[in-house]
Design a protein around this motif. Structure first.
Motif, PDB file in Angstrom:
ATOM      1  N   GLU A 147     -38.595  43.770 -27.733  1.00  0.00           N
ATOM      2  CA  GLU A 147     -37.400  43.188 -28.334  1.00  0.00           C
ATOM      3  C   GLU A 147     -36.139  43.937 -27.890  1.00  0.00           C
ATOM      4  N   LEU A 148     -36.226  45.270 -27.806  1.00  0.00           N
ATOM      5  CA  LEU A 148     -35.066  46.046 -27.366  1.00  0.00           C
ATOM      6  C   LEU A 148     -34.716  45.736 -25.916  1.00  0.00           C
ATOM      7  N   ASN A 149     -35.721  45.621 -25.052  1.00  0.00           N
ATOM      8  CA  ASN A 149     -35.449  45.269 -23.655  1.00  0.00           C
ATOM      9  C   ASN A 149     -34.825  43.886 -23.542  1.00  0.00           C
ATOM     10  N   ALA A 150     -35.335  42.944 -24.337  1.00  0.00           N
ATOM     11  CA  ALA A 150     -34.743  41.597 -24.320  1.00  0.00           C
ATOM     12  C   ALA A 150     -33.296  41.629 -24.794  1.00  0.00           C
ATOM     13  N   LEU A 151     -33.028  42.428 -25.838  1.00  0.00           N
ATOM     14  CA  LEU A 151     -31.654  42.544 -26.334  1.00  0.00           C
ATOM     15  C   LEU A 151     -30.742  43.200 -25.307  1.00  0.00           C
ATOM     16  N   ILE A 152     -31.232  44.245 -24.627  1.00  0.00           N
ATOM     17  CA  ILE A 152     -30.430  44.925 -23.603  1.00  0.00           C
ATOM     18  C   ILE A 152     -30.120  43.979 -22.451  1.00  0.00           C
ATOM     19  N   GLU A 153     -31.127  43.230 -21.991  1.00  0.00           N
ATOM     20  CA  GLU A 153     -30.905  42.299 -20.886  1.00  0.00           C
ATOM     21  C   GLU A 153     -29.940  41.181 -21.290  1.00  0.00           C
ATOM     22  N   HIS A 154     -30.086  40.683 -22.520  1.00  0.00           N
ATOM     23  CA  HIS A 154     -29.167  39.642 -22.973  1.00  0.00           C
ATOM     24  C   HIS A 154     -27.742  40.170 -23.070  1.00  0.00           C
ATOM     25  N   ASP A 155     -27.597  41.382 -23.578  1.00  0.00           N
ATOM     26  CA  ASP A 155     -26.273  41.985 -23.694  1.00  0.00           C
ATOM     27  C   ASP A 155     -25.649  42.200 -22.321  1.00  0.00           C
ATOM     28  N   ALA A 156     -26.469  42.691 -21.364  1.00  0.00           N
ATOM     29  CA  ALA A 156     -25.940  42.917 -20.008  1.00  0.00           C
ATOM     30  C   ALA A 156     -25.524  41.609 -19.354  1.00  0.00           C
ATOM     31  N   GLU A 157     -26.329  40.568 -19.533  1.00  0.00           N
ATOM     32  CA  GLU A 157     -25.975  39.266 -18.948  1.00  0.00           C
ATOM     33  C   GLU A 157     -24.706  38.714 -19.582  1.00  0.00           C
ATOM     34  N   THR A 158     -24.568  38.896 -20.900  1.00  0.00           N
ATOM     35  CA  THR A 158     -23.344  38.438 -21.569  1.00  0.00           C
ATOM     36  C   THR A 158     -22.125  39.179 -21.041  1.00  0.00           C
ATOM     37  N   LEU A 159     -22.260  40.482 -20.830  1.00  0.00           N
ATOM     38  CA  LEU A 159     -21.147  41.266 -20.286  1.00  0.00           C
ATOM     39  C   LEU A 159     -20.804  40.817 -18.870  1.00  0.00           C
ATOM     40  N   ARG A 160     -21.830  40.560 -18.062  1.00  0.00           N
ATOM     41  CA  ARG A 160     -21.558  40.103 -16.692  1.00  0.00           C
ATOM     42  C   ARG A 160     -20.839  38.765 -16.684  1.00  0.00           C
ATOM     43  N   GLN A 161     -21.281  37.841 -17.513  1.00  0.00           N
ATOM     44  CA  GLN A 161     -20.626  36.533 -17.560  1.00  0.00           C
ATOM     45  C   GLN A 161     -19.191  36.649 -18.055  1.00  0.00           C
ATOM     46  N   ALA A 162     -18.994  37.448 -19.115  1.00  0.00           N
ATOM     47  CA  ALA A 162     -17.629  37.613 -19.628  1.00  0.00           C
ATOM     48  C   ALA A 162     -16.725  38.266 -18.591  1.00  0.00           C
ATOM     49  N   ARG A 163     -17.247  39.289 -17.890  1.00  0.00           N
ATOM     50  CA  ARG A 163     -16.442  39.963 -16.882  1.00  0.00           C
ATOM     51  C   ARG A 163     -16.131  39.017 -15.718  1.00  0.00           C
ATOM     52  N   ARG A 164     -17.106  38.186 -15.358  1.00  0.00           N
ATOM     53  CA  ARG A 164     -16.878  37.227 -14.272  1.00  0.00           C
ATOM     54  C   ARG A 164     -15.837  36.187 -14.661  1.00  0.00           C
ATOM     55  N   HIS A 165     -15.926  35.706 -15.900  1.00  0.00           N
ATOM     56  CA  HIS A 165     -14.927  34.733 -16.364  1.00  0.00           C
ATOM     57  C   HIS A 165     -13.535  35.353 -16.399  1.00  0.00           C
ATOM     58  N   VAL A 166     -13.460  36.609 -16.845  1.00  0.00           N
ATOM     59  CA  VAL A 166     -12.155  37.276 -16.893  1.00  0.00           C
ATOM     60  C   VAL A 166     -11.588  37.446 -15.494  1.00  0.00           C
ATOM     61  N   ALA A 167     -12.472  37.863 -14.547  1.00  0.00           N
ATOM     62  CA  ALA A 167     -11.993  38.041 -13.171  1.00  0.00           C
ATOM     63  C   ALA A 167     -11.532  36.711 -12.576  1.00  0.00           C
ATOM     64  N   ASN A 168     -12.312  35.649 -12.798  1.00  0.00           N
ATOM     65  CA  ASN A 168     -11.912  34.334 -12.268  1.00  0.00           C
ATOM     66  C   ASN A 168     -10.599  33.875 -12.878  1.00  0.00           C
ATOM     67  N   LEU A 169     -10.477  34.099 -14.175  1.00  0.00           N
ATOM     68  CA  LEU A 169      -9.235  33.693 -14.835  1.00  0.00           C
ATOM     69  C   LEU A 169      -8.052  34.484 -14.301  1.00  0.00           C
ATOM     70  N   GLY A 170      -8.252  35.803 -14.085  1.00  0.00           N
ATOM     71  CA  GLY A 170      -7.160  36.625 -13.567  1.00  0.00           C
ATOM     72  C   GLY A 170      -6.724  36.181 -12.189  1.00  0.00           C
ATOM     73  N   HIS A 171      -7.703  35.951 -11.286  1.00  0.00           N
ATOM     74  CA  HIS A 171      -7.339  35.500  -9.944  1.00  0.00           C
ATOM     75  C   HIS A 171      -6.728  34.106  -9.963  1.00  0.00           C
TER      76      HIS A 171
END
Length: 459
Positions: free
Chosen positions: A234-258
């Motif tokens: 469960e902890l590994n699943a939570l860590i992977e989900h959190d990392a994927e959420t961070l990557r998507q949010a960071r990608r959206h922010v970068a796309n929006l900035g550019h």
């Protein structure tokens, strides 16, 4: 106990059970030992009474001319058995019939023993002893037997001092207490080792989570006990989900900035080409307002994306070397030499893409303005890491430094660029709790000092 650790709870409960078990064991052993001692004393007194009975039934010497026959007669000598001794030692015997003392041990000195009820010796356990108080005030234990005869029969009584029971118990009590104490200490030590061994997977799991938070590890791996396996999954699943959420949010922010800053840069350039007047000032005011709003909302979006535990651990040396090699090869050629002085173990708590963007902007700016050399250095101080990039170019004055940190501002229009590199670097550093400072360097060029958080080291 609610706020105590599992180790403390287990050790405390084990200590309580050990103490209770030792106390119960001591009580049972003392009771068994007392029964054994009392049975031994009872056996010795029964032997005394049997000797008295044998003396009573011994044939009397026949008179001359009379046949031999068995007769009951007063006891005329001490029987074999427990020591009768001399003096009031508590080892007494007595023969009575019809309230008259027929005979008694010499150390009674003529003082009779208290009467014992006939049924006292027949009730209770087989080795029951009757408590008496001797003629000299001594606490005694007694056994008696009634033989058939006139006047209610003949009562045989033998006594022993109560101290004969208490003394062995006292002697054994110290040995028992010492043995049980050593047993308790041994059990306590064994349980402490057992608790430490049993809880070691939890300590290992805690260290792994600390390493994940510090960026040294990406997930929980390795064999785990069966009880912890569902938790680690469960902890590994939570860590992977959190990392994927961070990557998507960071990608959206970068796309929006550019997507927003490029048209804004075009608008700002168009406004700069307008003739000086109210319209130019209005356009510049609007573009500055739009830039502030965009930077504000991008900062909030990036902050949300960076929220939660910091798990980044990005090495500075490898990223700086890759960027320096790329710039030396494709931008500056052989004109500018880049010197790198960064410890290999030094890392920052920043995402790798963000570190590349900040270092890339600073190195690109330094290489474009340097005369022949760019120096990169880094060092850690407490919870922060300071990265310095210095060039030997013309440098900037104080008012020029304030201008280049504004979005879209460019001091040299002959060089390519949009004027957003340094402001973006400053914004990214601020989002991580860091900062960017520009000043004139020791060689006269520009010295850019980038301060970023250091990774959290696992406890």
């Amino acid at each position: 106990m609610a706020g105590r650790s599992l180790r403390e709870r287990l050790l405390a409960s084990a200590a309580i059970f050990i103490l209770l078990a030792i106390a119960a064991t001591g009580y049972v052993m003392n009771d068994l030992l007392e029964r054994f001692v009392r049975a031994d004393i009872a056996g010795r007194l029964d032997l005394q009474i049997a000797g008295l009975e044998a003396e009573l039934e011994r044939p009397a010497p026949p008179r001359e001319g009379e046949p031999r026959h068995l007769r009951r007669a007063p006891f005329d000598g001490p029987p074999d058995g427990p020591p009768d001794g001399r003096g009031p030692n508590g080892w007494y015997w007595q023969i009575e019939s019809g309230g008259r003392i027929l005979d008694a041990s010499p150390n009674l000195d003529g003082d009779p023993l208290p009467p014992i009820a006939p049924e006292a010796g027949r009730r209770g356990p087989p080795n029951r002893l009757t408590d008496l108080t001797g003629p000299h005030g001594q606490p005694l234990v007694a056994r008696s037997r009634t033989l058939p005869g006139p006047d209610g029969g003949i009562v045989l009584t033998a006594t022993a001092p109560l101290e004969a029971i208490r003394a062995p118990l006292r002697d054994a009590a110290l040995t028992i207490a010492l043995t049980l104490g050593l047993l308790g200490i041994g059990l306590g030590a064994a349980i402490a080792v057992q608790v430490r061994f049993a809880l070691s997977p939890l300590d290992r799991l805690r260290r792994m989570l600390a390493e994940i938070r510090a960026g040294r590890r990406e997930r929980i791996d390795g064999p785990q006990p069966a009880e912890l396996r569902p938790l680690t999954e469960e902890l590994n699943a939570l860590i992977e989900h959190d990392a994927e959420t961070l990557r998507q949010a960071r990608r959206h922010v970068a796309n929006l900035g550019h997507g927003l800053k490029t048209p804004l840069a075009t608008l700002s350039a168009q406004a700069a080409r307008l003739p000086d007047g109210p319209m130019r000032r209005e356009w510049q005011s609007l573009t500055e307002l739009m830039d502030r709003r965009i930077r504000h909302h991008l900062r909030r979006a990036r902050s949300a994306a960076q929220g939660g535990p910091i798990r980044h651990r990005t090495p500075v040396a490898s990223h700086a070397k890759d960027l320096a090699d790329m710039l030396e090869k494709f931008m500056s050629g052989s004109r500018v030499a880049i010197s790198l002085a960064v410890p290999q173990h030094l890392a920052v708590a920043v995402d790798g893409e963000d570190l590349d963007e900040m270092l890339g902007n600073l190195l690109d700016n330094a290489c474009r303005h340097a005369s022949g050399r760019v120096d990169i250095g880094a060092a850690r101080s407490g919870r922060t890491v300071t990265i310095s990039i210095a060039d030997d170019g013309p440098g900037l004055e104080a008012d020029e430094i304030a201008r280049v940190l504004k979005p879209g501002a460019r001091l040299d229009e002959t060089l390519p660029g949009h004027g957003f590199g340094l402001p973006i670097t400053s914004e990214i550093a601020e989002l991580y709790g860091g900062s960017l400072h520009l000043r004139r360097g020791d060689r006269g060029g520009l010295l850019a000092t980038l301060t970023l958080p250091a990774p959290v080291e696992p406890a």
